[in-house]
Every structure is written in C-alpha cells, then in structure tokens.
Design a protein around this motif. Structure first.
Motif, PDB file in Angstrom:
ATOM      1  N   LEU A   1       1.052  -1.133  -0.077  1.00 20.21           N
ATOM      2  CA  LEU A   1      -0.170   0.004   0.043  1.00 20.21           C
ATOM      3  C   LEU A   1       0.741   1.252   0.375  1.00 20.21           C
ATOM      4  O   LEU A   1       1.718   1.422   0.704  1.00 20.21           O
TER       5      LEU A   1
ATOM      6  N   THR B   1      -2.274   3.780   6.838  1.00 16.13           N
ATOM      7  CA  THR B   1      -3.403   2.513   7.037  1.00 16.13           C
ATOM      8  C   THR B   1      -4.063   2.613   8.416  1.00 16.13           C
ATOM      9  O   THR B   1      -5.501   1.734   8.858  1.00 16.13           O
TER      10      THR B   1
ATOM     11  N   ALA C   1      -8.913  -1.845   3.236  1.00 18.11           N
ATOM     12  CA  ALA C   1      -8.269  -1.661   2.419  1.00 18.11           C
ATOM     13  C   ALA C   1      -8.129  -2.788   1.305  1.00 18.11           C
ATOM     14  O   ALA C   1      -8.994  -2.251  -0.175  1.00 18.11           O
TER      15      ALA C   1
END
Length: 325
Positions: A131, A150, A320
């Motif tokens: 990510l 995150t 996510a």
C-alpha cells in the motif's frame, strides 16, 4: 511510565499452525513491515486471525534483494494454498522493497489498494501488494507518512463516522485531521526521536544514567509537562534544566527522564493546540506512551481515548483489501 521512542505497536500473540493452534483457514495474509520489525497475520474468510508471526527483520536491516526470502521465511508452513498478501509500512519506501508512490493529501484512504504496487516474488506462490503512504507537497507543509495511513483507515472502520483530530504517538508522532476515510492534513513531531537523541548523545546524558523508571519519574514528568504546555516556544531554553537540576538540586535520573519526557510531549501538545477541534481525540499506539498523551491533553481540556495500534493496523489492512471487492 515508559520512555519516549517506544514503538507505537504492541507485540501480537503468536498462533502457530504447526502446533495445532490454527483452527481457521487462512484466506489471505496481512503484513505490517516497519523500519525495525515485521509482523504478519493470517486472515480467514470471516475476518478472524488464523495465525500471527513476527520478526525483527524490519526495513532498516534489509537490502532490496532480501525481502522475498525474509517474507517467505517468516510465513513458511503458514502459506500453503495462500497467495494474496497485503502489506503496509516501510516496505513501500524508496529505500524499501519497491517504492509505492505517495497519495497527495487531502486523500480518501478508502482507495489505498488501488494505488498499491506489486513486487516480484520469484519462485513463490505469494503475490504481495504494498500500500502507498500519504504526503503533503504544498510549500511550507511538506510531510510524509507510511503505515500510519493504514491505521487511520482502520480507525475509520473501528469508529465509523469519526471526524476530528487523531494523534499517533511514537518516535515520529503524527497529528492528522480525519473525516471518515478522508485525511485532510497532517503534521509530524519528532518528539520520540528527540528524547532518544538527547538521552544518548547530548550533555543531558550525564543526568540520565542507570534505571530511569524509578518512582520519581512521574513527578518529573508532571513538572516538565506543565512547562512544555505553558511555554512550548521556550523548549530549547528549558532543556538544559535537566542537567542543571541534577547538578544543583539533586534530581535523580528517573526524575530527569520524566522531566525531559514531559517537557517534549508538553511542547508538542502546547505548540499545536490550534489542531484541537473539540470532542475526544483518538490516540493510536501503545498504552504506556498513549497514557502520557492522555495526561497532556487533559491539561488543555481535551479527552484522549486510546486505540490499540495493532488493532487499527489489522482493521486498516482488512478495509483496504475489501475495497477491491
């Protein structure tokens, strides 16, 4: 009370499939790859944790070519029949495994997975994706984060509808304004790193020798906190009181450590009181360090609520990945 610089992440409990403790079938693997440590969790179809593994092979100890072997070695028997791996943190840094370019703030963190990069895993069934972090590029506001985005996405899942200030205490503390899954702006305070540098490499080290966790530490912290919050602009002119206090007033090492910690946290909070927008302030991190920030926030009329960093990280990785469905 703990020293500044303590990692904002806690230690996960190990659940090893090879010992017969794994009762859930792993569907995919969530990974937090930090500068110092690497942690992985198996995620089952219903969102449960099927196993957890950890290693001290963080980004700071690895060359680029080391990453595939380290990840495979950590997971070994856990990855049978599993290919999908979602990674957050420093593995995506420029000096990490494969750079995952930053998203520009303001940004909607709900779309992190769509900007992920896919490093090669030669000879492995694993298919990792890393990510991205988030940055600010406007002149005078330049800043970056990797991994914290995150956790912020995880907070949006743990506390749906939250809008306001979030603080993530640690070596580099982050202050972020979050509205649901959208990060508006953020700033970094190097409070934890300053504590370690001053304790280890400055003249103050002579007053910070031996056991620093004695009973006087709380008293010293309260004294430093009051000064830091009231006069954050005088930080550099106040730091030497750590040394002078031990030489002239017989201050003990624990008192001096607490005073330095309180002074730095107080200056961080006191210097950014304009970020406080009312309501509770989630504190994402370890309990010990976050409790110090609870005390600091209380002095400026705010309420801090501690959110476990590991819980936020796992929730963020799950959220996510779910966006791609």
């Amino acid at each position: 009370m703990i020293r500044l610089g303590t990692p904002r992440t806690g230690k996960p409990r190990r659940r090893l499939a090879r010992r017969g403790l794994n009762k859930l079938q792993t569907e995919w693997i969530a990974v937090d790859w930090g500068t110092s440590n690497l942690r992985a969790w198996g995620i089952s179809r219903d969102g449960g944790i099927s196993f957890s593994r950890s290693s001290d092979r963080g980004m700071g100890k690895l060359a680029r070519e080391d990453y595939p072997g380290v990840l495979s070695g950590l997971l070994d028997e856990e990855v049978s029949g599993v290919s999908e791996v979602v990674i957050c943190g420093m593995a995506g840094a420029r000096q990490g495994w494969l750079e995952a370019p930053y998203l520009d703030a303001p940004a909607d963190l709900a779309g992190l997975i769509f900007s992920a990069v896919a490093p090669d895993m030669p000879g492995s069934q694993l298919q990792p994706r890393i990510l991205p972090g988030v940055c600010q590029k406007a002149s005078g506001t330049e800043d970056v984060m990797r991994g914290e985005e995150t956790q912020l996405l995880g907070l949006s899942a743990l506390r749906p509808g939250f809008s306001g200030l979030v603080i993530m205490p640690g070596t580099h503390s982050k202050w972020a304004l979050l509205d649901g899954t959208k990060i508006d702006r953020f700033t970094t305070a190097m409070t934890g790193e300053l504590f370690e540098v001053l304790k280890t490499h400055s003249v103050l080290r002579h007053s910070l020798q031996g056991d620093l966790d004695g009973p006087e530490r709380s008293e010293g912290f309260a004294a430093g906190l009051a000064i830091g919050i009231e006069h954050p602009e005088r930080l550099t002119a106040t730091l030497f009181k750590v040394r002078a206090g031990s030489l002239l007033s017989g201050r003990t090492a624990p008192w001096c450590a607490g005073f330095l910690s309180g002074l730095l946290i107080g200056a961080e909070v006191g210097g950014q009181k304009d970020w406080l927008v009312g309501g509770e302030v989630p504190l994402i991190g370890g309990t010990g360090l976050c409790n110090l920030y609870v005390q600091a926030l209380a002095r400026v009329g705010a309420i801090g609520r501690i959110i476990d960093a590991t819980e936020a990280t796992i929730a963020g990785l799950k959220t996510a990945r779910k966006a791609q469905a």
